[in-house]
Design a protein around this motif. Sequence first.
Motif, mmCIF file in Angstrom:
data_model
loop_
_atom_site.group_PDB
_atom_site.id
_atom_site.type_symbol
_atom_site.label_atom_id
_atom_site.label_comp_id
_atom_site.label_asym_id
_atom_site.label_seq_id
_atom_site.Cartn_x
_atom_site.Cartn_y
_atom_site.Cartn_z
ATOM 1 N N UNK A 112 0.614 -0.845 0.749
ATOM 2 C CA UNK A 112 0.354 -0.511 0.129
ATOM 3 C C UNK A 112 0.988 1.175 -0.117
ATOM 4 N N UNK A 113 0.288 1.929 -0.635
ATOM 5 C CA UNK A 113 1.192 3.346 -0.296
ATOM 6 C C UNK A 113 1.642 3.987 1.553
ATOM 7 N N UNK A 114 1.114 3.977 2.306
ATOM 8 C CA UNK A 114 1.580 3.910 3.718
ATOM 9 C C UNK A 114 2.708 3.218 3.982
ATOM 10 N N UNK A 115 2.356 1.529 3.122
ATOM 11 C CA UNK A 115 3.656 0.520 3.271
ATOM 12 C C UNK A 115 4.410 1.120 2.744
ATOM 13 N N UNK A 116 4.903 1.894 1.477
ATOM 14 C CA UNK A 116 5.864 2.463 1.382
ATOM 15 C C UNK A 116 5.960 3.263 1.827
ATOM 16 N N UNK A 117 5.828 4.351 2.344
ATOM 17 C CA UNK A 117 6.379 4.949 2.499
ATOM 18 C C UNK A 117 7.132 5.053 4.216
#
Length: 161
Positions: free
Chosen positions: A122-127
């Motif tokens: 997810x975007x949060x996991x990438x960040x």
Amino acid sequence: MTKVTMTINGKEVSADVEGRTLLSSFLRDDLRLTGTHIGCDTSQCGACVVHVDGKAVKSCTMFAQEAEGAQVSTIEGQANADGSLNVIQQAFQDHHGLQCGFCTPGMVMTTAALLKENPKPTEAEVRTHLEGNICRCTGYHNIVKSILAASGQDVSAIAAE
């Protein structure tokens, strides 16, 4: 001086190194693999990320002797066999995930490790995974977009910045 032998990007390499030689310096200075960048010398920026035995490491935090017998992958080993950009590199190019390019090798290597363990983050996991990799140019928006694209996710609704 101590002789070290390791496999770098699929090629066995042996060399004499001083005990204080960092893996980042060995790669850049001794082997001329200058894609591994040194940005801070304090393990804060992530520009020097390489893979050692399949794990992403900041090569400025590791002595070359510690890589004895290891499989080391650098940014120079990421391209496809025909020399074309791999899917991660291509996504960074296609989605403007770089500007000056200084952090890009570390970002690509960090991304490769992330996608190996989590193919559809997810975007949060990438960040979260990018913590410890500093980019002073992009603001990370297009880096995150590039990583999501490299994972095969549809990013067409994400506006470019």
